[in-house]
Design an enzyme around this catalytic site. Structure first.
Site, mmCIF file in Angstrom:
data_model
loop_
_atom_site.group_PDB
_atom_site.id
_atom_site.type_symbol
_atom_site.label_atom_id
_atom_site.label_comp_id
_atom_site.label_asym_id
_atom_site.label_seq_id
_atom_site.Cartn_x
_atom_site.Cartn_y
_atom_site.Cartn_z
ATOM 1 N N ASN A 7 0.876 -1.172 0.000
ATOM 2 C CA ASN A 7 0.000 0.000 0.000
ATOM 3 C C ASN A 7 0.912 1.219 0.000
ATOM 4 O O ASN A 7 1.468 1.586 1.044
ATOM 5 C CB ASN A 7 -0.888 -0.051 1.255
ATOM 6 N N ARG A 90 -2.414 -2.010 -3.595
ATOM 7 C CA ARG A 90 -3.663 -1.294 -3.371
ATOM 8 C C ARG A 90 -3.617 -0.023 -4.216
ATOM 9 O O ARG A 90 -2.674 0.764 -4.110
ATOM 10 C CB ARG A 90 -3.787 -0.932 -1.896
ATOM 11 N N HIS A 179 -13.088 2.324 -0.189
ATOM 12 C CA HIS A 179 -13.096 1.213 0.779
ATOM 13 C C HIS A 179 -13.736 -0.037 0.158
ATOM 14 O O HIS A 179 -14.246 -0.902 0.864
ATOM 15 C CB HIS A 179 -13.914 1.542 2.052
ATOM 16 N N ARG A 240 -12.772 14.789 7.736
ATOM 17 C CA ARG A 240 -13.569 15.173 6.561
ATOM 18 C C ARG A 240 -14.985 15.543 6.983
ATOM 19 O O ARG A 240 -15.560 14.893 7.859
ATOM 20 C CB ARG A 240 -13.634 14.041 5.541
ATOM 21 N N GLU A 383 -8.289 -6.023 4.428
ATOM 22 C CA GLU A 383 -8.113 -5.676 3.010
ATOM 23 C C GLU A 383 -6.905 -6.395 2.413
ATOM 24 O O GLU A 383 -6.906 -6.759 1.247
ATOM 25 C CB GLU A 383 -7.971 -4.151 2.882
#
Ligand code: ADP
Length: 401
Positions: A7, A90, A179, A240, A383
């Site tokens: 990642n 990823r 996601h 956010r 993941e």
């Protein structure tokens, strides 16, 4: 086969080495501060930790150092680089080009590049990770696993925004969702765990972490999700704002003489739990402050709970009902008090939380009552294992599940 899962961020590389025979984690590491003073790598393998502090100018330097750590004769996990059968990367934004994971070739790299305007922070870093692997391990295949791919099954009524169609046609303005690897994993795992047929089950997945998103997964396919063209849309997050009237951007920009980019930076990095509480983006800090009576922390927590409840209601309507509600990621897996608040009063849709099962639950478990028509479950996300499984399927020519 041993698979390396990577990642790559703008200045970091997170990695895991997984032996696919038995899906055993062999090593896990983090390369930090690439291109910045104080670069270092931290790796754990077989309970042994290695920390190397060494300047790293580029991602290629980072990959080289990662291999050095993996090959360390005492604290490493590999005897030879050739033991790595493939690398799974990823990748944040696949746009509309990718509905599933793919073997990386020039065309795929060009498509990742073409999506840089949609993922300006992550896609360039993801590409650097791929190119660094190609350089340092030229004989090892690379697979790209996109955060957006699982959501590509959404119908136009869910993914289009109500703006002139030419913006979709010309600029690809639409909801993509993120996601995806996590929503795909936990929705599938929840059905397996509950012994339900995925192709006949309606699942709402709540991925609640620093970044949070929900998805409506009907019969194994995503039909809606809360994040949008970027991860800014949806519920309130750590930093956010989540969804709001876009006119706010113009209003703040005009009033405070800021550019659109500057306002977006505020909405991405200084809003959410942090912006409302003025304290922290971390849910544990918000919980502590709210429990201690801090008004702004209480408001931030209430906004988060209210927002998630609204999406659960919306997605129940979108699928004409729901069979399973899944909680995952940092807040979803650990925040039992928050889960209880989110699920309060949902008996009218057939969902009833069992507080004795929910309290303290931090691992895979059913947390609804036996007579709850809707099963509520906690499924820890993974993941990396999805990336590794997809990578194995692609390099061995097997169909991806
Ligand atoms: P990321 O999106 O960075 O992967 P995570 O999935 O690790 O984030 O989630 C991080 C969030 O999980 C933080 O807000 C953290 O406070 C929250 N979290 C971790 N443990 C708990 C807990 N016990 N109760 C509530 N929130 C928690």
């Amino acid at each position: 086969m041993k698979i390396l899962v990577l990642n790559a961020g703008s200045s970091s590389l997170k990695y895991q080495l997984i032996d696919m025979e038995g899906e055993k984690l062999l090593a896990k590491g983090l390369v930090e501060r690439i291109g910045i003073e104080g670069s270092k790598i931290t790796q754990k393998a077989h309970g042994e930790q290695i920390v190397i502090e060494q300047p790293m100018k580029t991602h290629t330097d980072g990959i080289q150092l990662m291999l050095k750590a993996l090959l360390d004769p005492e604290k490493g996990a590999l005897k030879s680089m050739d033991e790595i059968g493939a690398v799974g990367h990823r990748v944040l934004h696949g746009g509309e080009a990718f509905t599933a994971s793919v073997l990386v070739n020039e065309e795929v790299k060009n498509a990742i590049k073409a999506n840089i305007p949609l993922g300006p922070l992550h896609n360039p870093a993801n590409l650097m990770g791929i190119e660094a692997c190609e350089k340092v391990m030229p004989n090892t295949p690379n697979v790209a696993v996109f955060d957006t791919a699982f959501h590509q099954t959404m119908p136009p009524k869910a993914y289009l925004y109500g703006v002139p169609m030419e913006y979709y046609e010309r600029l690809h303005v639409r909801r993509y969702g993120f996601h995806g690897t996590s929503h795909r994993y936990v929705s599938k795992r929840a059905c397996e765990f509950l012994g339900l047929d995925r192709s006949k089950t309606r699942v709402i997945t709540c991925h609640l972490g620093n970044g949070s998103s929900l998805a409506a997964v009907e019969n194994g396919k995503c039909v809606d999700t809360s994040m949008g063209i970027t991860p800014l849309e949806g519920v309130l997050m750590g930093t956010r704002s989540g969804s709001m009237d876009p006119a706010v951007v113009q209003y703040i920009a005009n009033n405070d003489h800021l550019s659109v980019d500057e306002v977006l930076n505020i909405l991405n990095k200084k809003s959410g739990l942090l912006g409302i509480s003025g304290l922290s983006s971390d849910m544990r800090d918000i919980d502590d402050a709210a429990d201690g009576g801090n008004e702004r922390a209480i408001t931030a927590r209430e906004m988060l709970i209210y927002g998630i409840r609204k999406y659960i209601g919306a997605y129940t309507a979108a699928m004409n009902g729901v069979d399973v509600i899944v909680f995952t990621a940092g807040i979803g897996e650990n925040g039992d008090a928050l889960r209880a608040r989110i699920m309060e009063g949902f008996e009218y849709i057939g969902a009833k939380l069992d507080s004795s099962r929910n309290n303290g639950c931090r691992s895979e478990a059913i947390i609804s009552t036996d007579d709850s028509k809707v099963k509520i479950v906690v499924i820890p996300t993974d993941e990396e294992i999805v990336i590794a499984r997809d990578t194995l399927c692609i390099v061995t020519g097997k169909p991806i599940e």
